[in-house]
Structure formats: C-alpha cells, structure tokens
Design a protein around this motif. Sequence first.
Motif, PDB file in Angstrom:
ATOM      1  N   THR A  26       0.838  -1.208   0.000  1.00 40.19           N
ATOM      2  CA  THR A  26       0.000   0.000   0.000  1.00 40.19           C
ATOM      3  C   THR A  26       0.871   1.257   0.000  1.00 40.19           C
ATOM      4  OG1 THR A  26      -0.238  -0.542   2.349  1.00 40.19           O
ATOM      5  CG2 THR A  26      -2.180  -0.837   0.970  1.00 40.19           C
ATOM      6  N   LEU A  27       0.270   2.349  -0.452  1.00 41.34           N
ATOM      7  CA  LEU A  27       1.051   3.548  -0.784  1.00 41.34           C
ATOM      8  C   LEU A  27       1.749   4.213   0.397  1.00 41.34           C
ATOM      9  CD1 LEU A  27      -1.079   5.443  -3.468  1.00 41.34           C
ATOM     10  CD2 LEU A  27       1.322   4.779  -3.652  1.00 41.34           C
ATOM     11  N   GLU A  28       1.244   3.969   1.621  1.00 42.35           N
ATOM     12  CA  GLU A  28       1.896   4.660   2.753  1.00 42.35           C
ATOM     13  C   GLU A  28       3.340   4.210   2.930  1.00 42.35           C
ATOM     14  OE1 GLU A  28      -0.149   2.208   3.102  1.00 42.35           O
ATOM     15  OE2 GLU A  28       0.118   1.049   4.920  1.00 42.35           O
ATOM     16  N   TRP A  29       3.704   3.081   2.319  1.00 40.48           N
ATOM     17  CA  TRP A  29       5.081   2.606   2.440  1.00 40.48           C
ATOM     18  C   TRP A  29       5.955   3.126   1.294  1.00 40.48           C
ATOM     19  CZ3 TRP A  29       6.041   0.771   7.062  1.00 40.48           C
ATOM     20  CH2 TRP A  29       5.010   0.157   7.782  1.00 40.48           C
ATOM     21  N   ALA A  30       5.367   3.895   0.376  1.00 37.26           N
ATOM     22  CA  ALA A  30       6.152   4.445  -0.738  1.00 37.26           C
ATOM     23  C   ALA A  30       6.641   5.847  -0.399  1.00 37.26           C
ATOM     24  CB  ALA A  30       5.304   4.471  -2.014  1.00 37.26           C
ATOM     25  N   MET A  31       7.092   6.023   0.828  1.00 42.67           N
ATOM     26  CA  MET A  31       7.596   7.334   1.260  1.00 42.67           C
ATOM     27  C   MET A  31       8.635   7.097   2.348  1.00 42.67           C
ATOM     28  SD  MET A  31       4.427   8.678   3.633  1.00 42.67           S
ATOM     29  CE  MET A  31       3.284   8.671   2.288  1.00 42.67           C
ATOM     30  N   PRO A  32       9.465   8.084   2.633  1.00 41.06           N
ATOM     31  CA  PRO A  32      10.419   7.907   3.732  1.00 41.06           C
ATOM     32  C   PRO A  32       9.669   7.721   5.050  1.00 41.06           C
ATOM     33  CG  PRO A  32      10.902   9.886   2.443  1.00 41.06           C
ATOM     34  CD  PRO A  32       9.570   9.392   1.994  1.00 41.06           C
ATOM     35  N   THR A  33      10.293   7.017   5.995  1.00 43.82           N
ATOM     36  CA  THR A  33       9.688   6.886   7.320  1.00 43.82           C
ATOM     37  C   THR A  33      10.676   7.385   8.369  1.00 43.82           C
ATOM     38  OG1 THR A  33      10.482   4.606   7.439  1.00 43.82           O
ATOM     39  CG2 THR A  33       8.203   4.939   6.725  1.00 43.82           C
ATOM     40  N   PRO A  34      10.250   8.157   9.355  1.00 45.18           N
ATOM     41  CA  PRO A  34       8.920   8.754   9.463  1.00 45.18           C
ATOM     42  C   PRO A  34       8.637   9.672   8.277  1.00 45.18           C
ATOM     43  CG  PRO A  34      10.411   9.724  11.084  1.00 45.18           C
ATOM     44  CD  PRO A  34      11.137   8.596  10.456  1.00 45.18           C
ATOM     45  N   PRO A  35       7.375   9.856   7.971  1.00 47.08           N
ATOM     46  CA  PRO A  35       7.049  10.550   6.720  1.00 47.08           C
ATOM     47  C   PRO A  35       7.356  12.045   6.775  1.00 47.08           C
ATOM     48  CG  PRO A  35       5.073  10.113   7.980  1.00 47.08           C
ATOM     49  CD  PRO A  35       6.182   9.439   8.721  1.00 47.08           C
ATOM     50  N   PRO A  36       7.702  12.632   5.639  1.00 45.61           N
ATOM     51  CA  PRO A  36       7.855  14.086   5.594  1.00 45.61           C
ATOM     52  C   PRO A  36       6.482  14.774   5.686  1.00 45.61           C
ATOM     53  CG  PRO A  36       8.099  13.158   3.409  1.00 45.61           C
ATOM     54  CD  PRO A  36       7.949  11.997   4.345  1.00 45.61           C
ATOM     55  N   ASP A  37       6.491  16.051   5.968  1.00 47.13           N
ATOM     56  CA  ASP A  37       5.225  16.767   6.164  1.00 47.13           C
ATOM     57  C   ASP A  37       4.342  16.746   4.921  1.00 47.13           C
ATOM     58  OD1 ASP A  37       5.706  17.790   8.851  1.00 47.13           O
ATOM     59  OD2 ASP A  37       7.350  18.896   7.909  1.00 47.13           O
ATOM     60  N   TYR A  38       4.956  16.624   3.754  1.00 47.52           N
ATOM     61  CA  TYR A  38       4.192  16.688   2.500  1.00 47.52           C
ATOM     62  C   TYR A  38       3.868  15.287   1.971  1.00 47.52           C
ATOM     63  CZ  TYR A  38       8.993  15.937   1.037  1.00 47.52           C
ATOM     64  OH  TYR A  38      10.257  15.427   0.925  1.00 47.52           O
ATOM     65  N   ASN A  39       4.223  14.247   2.680  1.00 50.07           N
ATOM     66  CA  ASN A  39       3.998  12.844   2.304  1.00 50.07           C
ATOM     67  C   ASN A  39       4.764  12.437   1.054  1.00 50.07           C
ATOM     68  OD1 ASN A  39       2.334  12.361   4.436  1.00 50.07           O
ATOM     69  ND2 ASN A  39       0.429  12.510   3.274  1.00 50.07           N
ATOM     70  N   PHE A  40       4.326  12.938  -0.105  1.00 51.56           N
ATOM     71  CA  PHE A  40       4.915  12.529  -1.387  1.00 51.56           C
ATOM     72  C   PHE A  40       5.534  13.752  -2.070  1.00 51.56           C
ATOM     73  CE2 PHE A  40       1.202   9.813  -0.665  1.00 51.56           C
ATOM     74  CZ  PHE A  40       1.754   8.550  -0.746  1.00 51.56           C
ATOM     75  N   ALA A  41       6.808  13.628  -2.481  1.00 52.82           N
ATOM     76  CA  ALA A  41       7.421  14.732  -3.230  1.00 52.82           C
ATOM     77  C   ALA A  41       6.741  14.897  -4.579  1.00 52.82           C
ATOM     78  CB  ALA A  41       8.913  14.474  -3.417  1.00 52.82           C
ATOM     79  N   ALA A  42       6.244  13.784  -5.122  1.00 53.20           N
ATOM     80  CA  ALA A  42       5.398  13.834  -6.320  1.00 53.20           C
ATOM     81  C   ALA A  42       4.272  12.833  -6.112  1.00 53.20           C
ATOM     82  CB  ALA A  42       6.204  13.474  -7.555  1.00 53.20           C
ATOM     83  N   LEU A  43       3.104  13.115  -6.676  1.00 52.91           N
ATOM     84  CA  LEU A  43       1.962  12.224  -6.466  1.00 52.91           C
ATOM     85  C   LEU A  43       2.002  11.094  -7.481  1.00 52.91           C
ATOM     86  CD1 LEU A  43      -0.864  14.816  -5.743  1.00 52.91           C
ATOM     87  CD2 LEU A  43       0.671  13.670  -4.149  1.00 52.91           C
ATOM     88  N   PRO A  44       1.710   9.869  -7.024  1.00 50.97           N
ATOM     89  CA  PRO A  44       1.846   8.709  -7.919  1.00 50.97           C
ATOM     90  C   PRO A  44       0.681   8.586  -8.901  1.00 50.97           C
ATOM     91  CG  PRO A  44       1.028   8.028  -5.790  1.00 50.97           C
ATOM     92  CD  PRO A  44       1.290   9.497  -5.676  1.00 50.97           C
ATOM     93  N   THR A  45       0.915   7.829  -9.949  1.00 49.36           N
ATOM     94  CA  THR A  45      -0.169   7.379 -10.821  1.00 49.36           C
ATOM     95  C   THR A  45      -0.437   5.919 -10.473  1.00 49.36           C
ATOM     96  OG1 THR A  45       0.709   8.784 -12.560  1.00 49.36           O
ATOM     97  CG2 THR A  45      -0.915   7.133 -13.213  1.00 49.36           C
ATOM     98  N   VAL A  46      -1.711   5.578 -10.287  1.00 48.62           N
ATOM     99  CA  VAL A  46      -2.060   4.217  -9.882  1.00 48.62           C
ATOM    100  C   VAL A  46      -2.765   3.526 -11.044  1.00 48.62           C
ATOM    101  CG1 VAL A  46      -3.459   2.833  -8.302  1.00 48.62           C
ATOM    102  CG2 VAL A  46      -2.202   4.814  -7.448  1.00 48.62           C
ATOM    103  N   ALA A  47      -2.208   2.400 -11.476  1.00 45.55           N
ATOM    104  CA  ALA A  47      -2.769   1.700 -12.633  1.00 45.55           C
ATOM    105  C   ALA A  47      -3.267   0.309 -12.268  1.00 45.55           C
ATOM    106  CB  ALA A  47      -1.712   1.601 -13.736  1.00 45.55           C
ATOM    107  N   GLN A  48      -3.286  -0.008 -10.981  1.00 50.73           N
ATOM    108  CA  GLN A  48      -3.792  -1.309 -10.533  1.00 50.73           C
ATOM    109  C   GLN A  48      -4.367  -1.111  -9.139  1.00 50.73           C
ATOM    110  OE1 GLN A  48       0.544  -2.650 -10.254  1.00 50.73           O
ATOM    111  NE2 GLN A  48      -0.446  -3.934  -8.705  1.00 50.73           N
ATOM    112  N   ARG A  49      -4.927  -2.179  -8.546  1.00 49.14           N
ATOM    113  CA  ARG A  49      -5.483  -2.001  -7.212  1.00 49.14           C
ATOM    114  C   ARG A  49      -4.378  -1.612  -6.249  1.00 49.14           C
ATOM    115  NH1 ARG A  49      -8.988  -6.785  -5.287  1.00 49.14           N
ATOM    116  NH2 ARG A  49      -7.551  -6.926  -3.538  1.00 49.14           N
ATOM    117  N   ALA A  50      -4.639  -0.600  -5.449  1.00 51.04           N
ATOM    118  CA  ALA A  50      -3.554   0.052  -4.714  1.00 51.04           C
ATOM    119  C   ALA A  50      -3.243  -0.627  -3.395  1.00 51.04           C
ATOM    120  CB  ALA A  50      -3.905   1.520  -4.479  1.00 51.04           C
TER     121      ALA A  50
END
Lengths: 832, 104
Positions: A512-536
């Motif tokens: 799931t997408l919450e693991w596609a970011m540094p941990t602990p997460p930065p304030d902005y979550n994603f430096a760029a927003l992903p495109t999702v082409a399958q079940r997320a």
Amino acid sequence: MSREQLSPVALHKALTRIWGTPPGWARFSAVNHNILGKRFMVVAMVFFAIGGVLAMLIRAQLATPDSAFIGPELYNQIFTMHGTVMMFLFAIPMFEGLAIYMLPKMLGARDLAFPRMTAYGFWCYLFGGTILIGAMVMGYAPNSGWFMYTPLSSGIYTPGINADVWLLGITFVEISAITAAVELIVTILKMRAPGMSLTRMPIFGWYMLVTAAMMLIGFPPLILGSILLEMERAFDLPFFDPTRGGDPLLWQHLFWLFGHPEVYIIFLPAAGMLSTIIPTFARRPLIAYNAIIVAIVAMAFLSFGLWVHHMFTVGIPHLALGFFSAASALVAIPTAVQIFAWIGTIASGRPRLDVPMLYVIGFFIVFVCGGLTGVMLAMVPFNTQAHDSYFVVAHLHYVLVGGFVFPMLAALYYWLPHFTGRSSVYRLSVPAFWLIIIGFNLTFFLMHLTGLMGMPRRISTYPSNWGWDWLNLLSSFGGFIMTMGFALVLVDIVMQFRFGRRGARNPWAAGTLEWAMPTPPPDYNFAALPTVAQRADSLDTGSLGNRLAAGDGYLGFARAHRQETLGVDMMTGNPDQVIVLPRRTLLPLWTALATAVFFLGLLFKIYWIVPLGAVATVGLFLVWPRALGHTRDAGPIDIGLGEAVPVDAEVGDNVTWWASKVAAVADATLYASLLFGALYLAVVAPGWDGQLRETNWWPAIGLLTALGGSAAVRLARSRNADGMSPCGWLLGTAALAGLTAAACIVGTVQLGDATAHANISLRFALYAYCAIHSGIAMLITAHTAWRWRGGYVSAVRATSLRLSMLWTDYAAVALIPAWGLTLLLARSGGAS
Amino acid sequence: MIRHLWPLLIGFSVWALAFTALYAVQYLGCYLGWAPQAHRVTLVAGAAIAIAVSVGVLVLQIAHVRRLGPASTFMHRVGIGATVAAIAAAIITFAPVLLASACT
C-alpha cells in the motif's frame, strides 16, 4: 505561476519549507495531518490509560463481597466515566487519529481536504475530554451510566451538574467526530491519487468511506438527544417527562439510534486494518474483495436496524421485537463473510507469524466469541433473562476489545515502523500479548458465568452467599494481569521510539502507498503524487517510492509557496483540479476556545456568556475563508506529466462544495431525528389527551419568505453567471432569510409556556431549528456578497454562490415539515 | 457520483425505507386503533411490496449488466450482490409480520 525544477534533496527542502510546522509555540498552529493524526492517537491513549485506571478501581471494588473500598456514589461516577471515556474519548478518536494520519498516505494525497477543520476537531476533542476528566477529578463526574438514561439523568433525580458535564462535554467532543466524518468522506472521494478509481482503492479506503458515512448518520441522533435533555435539565422543557407529554423511552431511542451503529463504527475501521494487515502477512491478495465490499455495505445498513435490541425489556409489541431480533441476528452474516475471507486469505497464502499477527489471532478468538454471544442476546427470550446482567458486560467487552483493541494493537505494531522509522524491539511485545489475552479472558469469560448466575450490572457491592465471590475475585485478578500487558505495550512503544534501530522503509513488504515514502514521513507525504494503474494494495512500493522522492510524478515541484495537492474525478480517478490547501494558523485553536466558552457558559449556567461564545465562534469561522480563494481566473495550470487542470476554486465539483453537501446530510439527519421525536411523542407518549391548541401561523409566514429567498438567490446566481453583480439579490436573499428567522422566533415566543407540555416544547424546538438555519442562510449569503465585493467570486469562481443556494434552500425545505408538524401537533392535544 | 454508487446502495436503501415504513405502520396502526386483521393485512402487503420491489430492482440490475456485457463495471457487478443480500435481509427481517402480534 512560478515553478521551480529542483534536485530531489532541494525539492525535499523546498516542500518542507512550504508544508512544515516549526517547533515551539508554532506547534499550536499545526494543521498538518501527520501531526494531528499522531496527536489524536496520543491523547486517545492517555484517555485509554485513564479509562483503564477506572476499570481497575471497579475490579478492586468488586474483587470481594461487601467491599467498602469505594462508596456507591463514587462507584456510580467511576463506572459511568469508564464507559464514557472508553467509548467517546478512546475508541472513536483513536481510529479517527489513525485514519487522519494514514488515509491521505494510502490514497496518495498530501493532506486531508480540510486541514484547519482537522485541527479544530482535535481541539474540540481535547477541550471536551478535559471538561469530562476535570469534572471527575473534582468529584462532579457524570453518574447515570454511560447511556444517561432518563429519568435517572433528568434534573429531578440528578440535580447538580454531573449529567450536564456528560451532555455538554460529549456534544463538544462529537464535533470532532462530525468534522472527521465530513473530511474523510470528501478526501476519500475526491483526493485519491490519479488513476485510483474507486475499484482500485485499497480496501481500507472502502472501510473508512462506509464508516465515515455511518458516523454522519449515526452521531446526529445522539447530539439531538443531548441537546433535548440539556434543554430539559436547564430550561425544564419536558421532552422526556411523562407527566407532561414526554417519554423517557424517546431518549433510549435517540441514544441507541447512535449507540448500536456506534459498535460497527468502531469495528469497521478495525476490520479495515485487518483487511490491510492480513494479506501482507499471508503474502497473497485479500480474497473475496467484492464480497467484503457487499458485506460492509450490508453491515452499515443493518446496523441502523437493530437499535431496539437494547430495549427488548421496556415493553414493546411482539412484532417490533421480531423486526429487531431478526435484524440483530442477521448482522452476524456479513460479519462472518469478512471473518471467513480473512481466514481464507491466511489459509490460501504463505502466512508468516509476526507480532501483528499474534494480535490478529487474538482478535479471531475473542471477537468470534463476542459475536456468538451477540447472536444469543439477539434472541428475545435469552435477552430478557440476561438483560442488565454481567453476561452483557462480558459480551460487550468481547466485542469491543476483540473487535477494536486487538486489531488496534495489531495495527500499532504493523505501523509503528512507519511512525518511528525504526524497527521493532520484540522482547516485550510477545509477553505483552500473552498477558493481555490471558488476562482478558480470565476477566471477561468469567463474567459470562457471573451474569448467568444472576449478578446485575452497575452494583457496587454484593453479598457473599450468592456464589459470585470466587468468580469476581478471579475476574479482578485477570484484570490486573491484562493491565500489566497493556503497560508492557506502552513500554515497548517508548522503547521503539527511543532505542529502535533505524530500519528499512517497508519492513513487512506491504503493497500500500503509505510505504512508498520515507519513514517517518515528511510533512508533504509525497514529493510527487503517484499514478495508480492497478489495485492500490499490491504495489511495488520500493521502486515507486524512489521515483516519487525524485519528483517523478504529478506535482513533483514546489510552486508559489502554496500547499498543492490534486483532486480527482470521484469514479475514474482522473485528475480534475489542483487543490490549494490552507497553511498553518492559530484560527482553529481560537475558534475551539470560543466554542469552549459557549459550552462552559452552558455548563456553569452563566447564560449571558453563551451568546458571546456563539457569536465569537461564528465570527471566527467567517474569518477562515480570508486566507483562501483567488481574485482572478487563472485557468488550467501545469500539474506535471504534460497535463494541466484548473485550481479547485474554478471548478464546480470541488471539495468545499462536496463537504457542504455532506454536512447538510448530517444536519438533515439531526432534523429527521427531531421530526421522529415529535411524531413518537405524539403517537406513543402518555398525556396527550388535553384540549387542542390554536394554530401558530408565524412559521407559515416564514415559509413564504424562505421560498422568496430561494428564488432571490437563484437570480443572484444567474446574474453572476452572466458576469453581472449579484450583490443586490444576495443582500435581498439575506434580508428574506433574516425575516424568516424573525418569523420563527416570533413563532416560538407566541407558543406560550414551553415548559407546560411536550407538545409546545416540541414546536419550540422545531421553530428554533428553523430560525437557526435561516440565520445560517442569512450569514452565508451576506458573506458571499462581501466576498464578491472583494473579488473572490466570479462567473467561474462561484462556489460561494452555490453554497448560498444550498443553505437557503435547506432553510426553506426545513420549514415545510416544521409547518406540517405544527398542524399535526396543534391537533394532537396534550396542552391543557 | 451518487448515480454511479446507486447499484451498490439501491437494494439496501429499499430495505431501509421498507423497514422504517413497516415499523411506523405498526405503531400508527396501534395508535389509530385499526382492526387487528386490517393491520396485519396492511403490514403483510407492505412487506410483500417491499420484497417485490427489491426483486424488481435485482432483475433490472441483471438485465443492465447483460446489456452492457464487457462494458459493465465493478460497481454494477458488486451491486447485484448487494441487492441479493438486501432481498435476503428483507425476507428474514420482515417475516415477523406474518405471525407476531402488532400491538401487544
């Protein structure tokens, strides 16, 4: 619009400058969901500890017969506060906090739709909870049970402010539940990652969407009941007084209309966590995804059709018993569908045992037992025997601890590496689990037996010759074992924060997408927003996270010092707007403080200060939009990947519009509950045989002016769409709304003595509701005129006008049933 | 938006409306002093109509999915399952109208 192209590190720094919250006093102005989600969870855990201490006091008192440890008056306060704290101050805010923290990440957004509303909800929760705990410390805690049954909680039998503390404190806290519900719904529907259609949404998103919708419908009956009971206690309006046309059972209906769905409101987020965790550890996708969605929709509906099973012994006809008994048993089926789907997922996968899975196994054992005793209690003959006995206490703890606390502990251990960026220290978590599961079953399994042996709930002492002694002693012993387990969990969490090794980003290989970011997460979550082409929920988060951190995706840049995220089409997930979020501010804190003045004025009966608090709250809310909006039409702007979309202010389908519609649903539910109450009393309550009342025509006059307002606001909208000034028609609408409010107020005054009979007090409540909503329509239209003058409204940027129309229409429509009921009530007697 | 979610919600929405209506008719019949047989017939008719409407909705949903063929969406297919569940819920929860006493 300026836009900078930056290296990954420079991009991180630039986005942190925009989204970050500095340390120190500035933390009071935080609106970021990372901070607020964690605050919700930490405060909920503090309340859980308080509730746990209260539970220990209860068990210490009941450990031996004829105990003199706590007197009955204090005992009443303790068991009332234990239930209240656990349900309202722990369970609901805990999953709200997790959802606030986790959902934007799982959906691929940078924050929730209304960050300032998140902050306002948090402060309301904190202040409301503090009122309750403060009252308890000073010896004025509520003492009528966590369900506050009338007439025990009415002014005659509970004088003083104990019950007022509950009614006002809980209503204050529930503001946070309503605000959370609104923004979770809007965020899930409008702020998913591009390409994430509803069918690609992670299963936790479905669970939270249904849960938030249930909160929206479930909480208003309780809020209405609390308002009516407080009006009875403070101003002697006899909604629940059977000697004056009221009925104590109306309270039970309103309370359990909230109270039973509440069980599922607590369970469904936990089930969503299980549906996320189990596939990860089974190392295969969740089976029966479609069946699970059908099951949670079925649970949501059915859960609103079984509230009367809490009232089987009050003396209702057999047919009503049959309806609610059948529905109560039936709800076990969609629950079982989920249980079997989870078991099937584990059985058909390659499961591995880790600490989160220990708690998942604990969940299966405990919750299934609770579900089975639930089916027993759904049967009327058994329910009649076991009603208000310790069997019910055992059942509800098996359901709530099994269905919420065990999944929450699984989720805690699952997501701790995300919160901390560190790997778990396992030495304590395993013995903690065994202490909790052994202690829990020792405590509560034996309560089934004490209940079946006839021990009633809520008694502070019992004689020693009834055979309950050793069972109670062992229950108390088990309670303390369980407490040691929870204490170890707390120590384990602190250890992980303090001593855990810096770990890998995704220790469980989750998809799931919450693991596609540094941990602990930065304030902005994603430096760029992903495109999702399958079940997320089966994504390759490792490579995706690296690409996003490098700015490879939508909005992979910092622009004009604005907090930008994307809005999408609700069904397809195609991006359709750039949402510009408000930055940190102290406004939510000040607004919550003003709201606290309102509630404290009511609590301490300092009524002159109440309108000041209300005016300050409304005034501060009107200041909120000043930081938002645009004074010119910008058209589509670049969002990266060669695409451009307009900003949210320039599209009709924006989050503000949706939030207003969703809020209107909650409001309408509260009103429907009031209409139900009026019909219920007229049909069921005793004491409605007196002389007829004269018809009060003022609401009819108000209806005419309100309909005039609806017409005027449409003309304003039409002029605005044509590029002409809508100000005149807007001010005309505001004037008509003001006249409507005045007509309703005159109507209430002309009713006469509203304390004489529930017939009059019900009409008073109906007119007051309509007056308040006409006032809201007046304020919103006047505010829209003011924003038009400031240049914030144009033919394209017309959200304010649409909101004016929505609330003007709402005020007009609300008057129609009010007037209809006026005619009915005037002919229902009971006013002699 | 709501238009797209209707397949998922329609079955249980019918159930919820019918449940509320039957509960209200049960109380109103007692309040207005209806004859027991007339009260029973009204309730049974109400339950039967609700179940028939639900079945009609299901038939329409199935026909719609067949007409769309491969173009049918996830929501259409899941919606059929939800309506089947709602019909089962209606049969079970409304069954007491056949036997249980309405006013005592």
